[in-house]
Design an enzyme around this catalytic site. Structure first.
Site, PDB file in Angstrom:
ATOM      1  N   HIS A  71       2.539  11.259  -1.059  1.00  0.00           N
ATOM      2  CA  HIS A  71       1.408  11.026   0.040  1.00  0.00           C
ATOM      3  C   HIS A  71       1.591  12.043   0.944  1.00  0.00           C
ATOM      4  O   HIS A  71       2.556  11.855   1.709  1.00  0.00           O
ATOM      5  CB  HIS A  71       1.839   9.428   0.585  1.00  0.00           C
ATOM      6  CG  HIS A  71       0.772   8.998   1.528  1.00  0.00           C
ATOM      7  ND1 HIS A  71       1.229   8.378   2.639  1.00  0.00           N
ATOM      8  CD2 HIS A  71      -0.384   9.233   1.673  1.00  0.00           C
ATOM      9  CE1 HIS A  71       0.079   8.084   3.568  1.00  0.00           C
ATOM     10  NE2 HIS A  71      -0.910   8.551   2.816  1.00  0.00           N
TER      11      HIS A  71
ATOM     12  N   HIS B 201       0.922  -1.291  -0.096  1.00  0.00           N
ATOM     13  CA  HIS B 201      -0.226   0.138   0.281  1.00  0.00           C
ATOM     14  C   HIS B 201       1.126   1.189   0.015  1.00  0.00           C
ATOM     15  O   HIS B 201       1.941   1.257   0.557  1.00  0.00           O
ATOM     16  CB  HIS B 201      -0.798  -0.094   1.153  1.00  0.00           C
ATOM     17  CG  HIS B 201      -1.676   1.286   1.841  1.00  0.00           C
ATOM     18  ND1 HIS B 201      -1.360   2.069   2.568  1.00  0.00           N
ATOM     19  CD2 HIS B 201      -2.633   1.956   0.898  1.00  0.00           C
ATOM     20  CE1 HIS B 201      -2.112   3.185   2.627  1.00  0.00           C
ATOM     21  NE2 HIS B 201      -2.931   3.089   1.416  1.00  0.00           N
TER      22      HIS B 201
END
Length: 270
Positions: free
Chosen positions: A80, A3
Site C-alpha cells: 500500500h 480494508h
C-alpha cells in the site's frame, strides 16, 4: 472485514510501489526524510496483526499482493504505497494456524492488485495457497451460500480464496458522498455483476494535493472522525442475498471502536 489488511507491517525502508505516481516517487527520492513519514501516515489502515484481526472477529481479509521490482526471488509481499516487512507465504501460514485452532470458523481471502506479478509469479502464488491450505480450501464449484453451511464446517472446509472479479472504488474524503454513492451502487450497478464476487469500496481516502496541504494529518485521524457516521450507517443496513442487502463490510483500524461488534449484530436481523 478489514480494508488493506496487512498495512500494519509496512516497511519504512522499502521502495515506493511501482504503481505510485511519478510525483510521489520523485518527492520520495529528493526528500526521503520528509516525504517517507508522510507516506507512512497515509498508508497505514490497520494496527492489529492479521492474527489479532481474526481474533477480533474479522473474517474477510483484503490482501493487496505485489512483487518488488528488480527482486530476483519469488518472494511476494503486500503493498500500500510501500511494501510490507512480511511475505505473503509467512502470512498464509499464520492464517492456517488460526484456522486449525478454530475449525468452526470460515475466512475469505480476497487477493487483488498483483503489482508486478508475472504469469510465473501468479502460478507460484496459487501453488503456495494450495500447498499451505490443502483440504481446507473450498472447492471452485461450491457456491458461497453452501460454503457457509454447517455441512462444510463439519468437514473443516473453512477457507475460500478469491481473485477478485470486479471492483469499484468510490474514493473520497466526504463521508456523506460515500454513503450516497453506496446507495447508488446498490440500486443501479450491482445487477450487472450478478454471479461474480463484486467489491465496492467506499472508503475514505485522500489524494496527493490533500496530503501536501495537511502535512500533520493522517488516514487514522480522518477515519476516526468519521466513526460516528459509520456507526449510524452500519446499524441501518440489512444482511442477506437480496440486491439491496449488504454481505461484507470492511473497515479501517479494526479494534479502535465497536465496528466488528456492530457488523456482527446485523445478523440478528435475519
Amino acid at each position: 472485514g478489514s480494508h488493506d489488511t496487512m498495512t500494519y507491517c509496512l516497511d519504512k525502508r522499502s521502495a515506493v510501489s511501482g504503481n505510485e505516481s511519478k510525483v510521489v516517487k520523485f518527492l520520495n527520492k529528493c526528500m526521503p526524510c520528509i516525504v517517507r513519514p508522510i507516506i507512512m501516515k497515509w498508508s497505514i489502515t490497520q494496527v492489529l496483526t492479521v492474527t489479532e484481526q481474526l481474533e477480533a472477529g474479522v473474517r474477510y481479509l483484503d490482501f493487496r499482493i505485489a512483487h518488488k521490482a528488480n527482486d530476483p526471488s519469488l518472494n511476494l509481499y503486500f503493498v500500500h504505497m510501500v511494501y510490507t516487512t512480511v511475505t505473503v507465504q509467512d502470512t498464509l501460514w499464520k492464517v492456517l494456524r488460526w484456522l486449525e485452532a478454530h475449525p468452526q470458523e470460515v475466512v475469505i481471502l480476497a487477493c487483488r492488485n498483483f503489482d508486478g506479478l508475472t504469469r510465473r509469479l501468479h502460478n507460484h502464488l496459487v501453488a503456495c495457497i494450495k500447498e499451505i491450505f490443502q483440504c481446507k480450501l473450498c472447492p471452485r464449484n461450491v457456491s458461497m451460500r453452501s460454503f457457509f453451511s454447517p455441512f462444510f464446517k463439519e468437514r473443516e472446509l473453512n477457507l475460500t480464496v478469491i481473485y477478485v472479479d470486479e471492483q469499484f472504488w468510490g474514493n473520497s474524503r466526504d463521508t456523506s458522498f460515500l454513503f450516497s454513492l453506496e446507495e447508488y451502487l446498490k440500486r443501479h450497478f450491482l445487477i450487472f455483476v450478478s454471479g461474480k464476487f463484486f467489491v465496492a469500496g467506499i472508503n475514505l481516502t485522500e489524494n496527493l494535493g490533500y496530503i501536501l496541504l495537511h502535512p500533520f494529518g493522517s488516514l487514522k485521524k480522518m477515519t476516526l472522525r468519521s466513526l460516528p457516521c459509520l456507526k449510524i450507517w452500519i446499524k441501518q443496513q440489512y444482511p442477506g442475498t437480496k440486491k439491496e442487502c449488504i454481505n461484507i463490510i470492511a473497515g479501517d483500524f479494526i479494534g479502535n471502536n465497536d465496528f466488528v461488534k456492530d457488523v456482527i449484530e446485523l445478523n440478528t436481523k435475519i
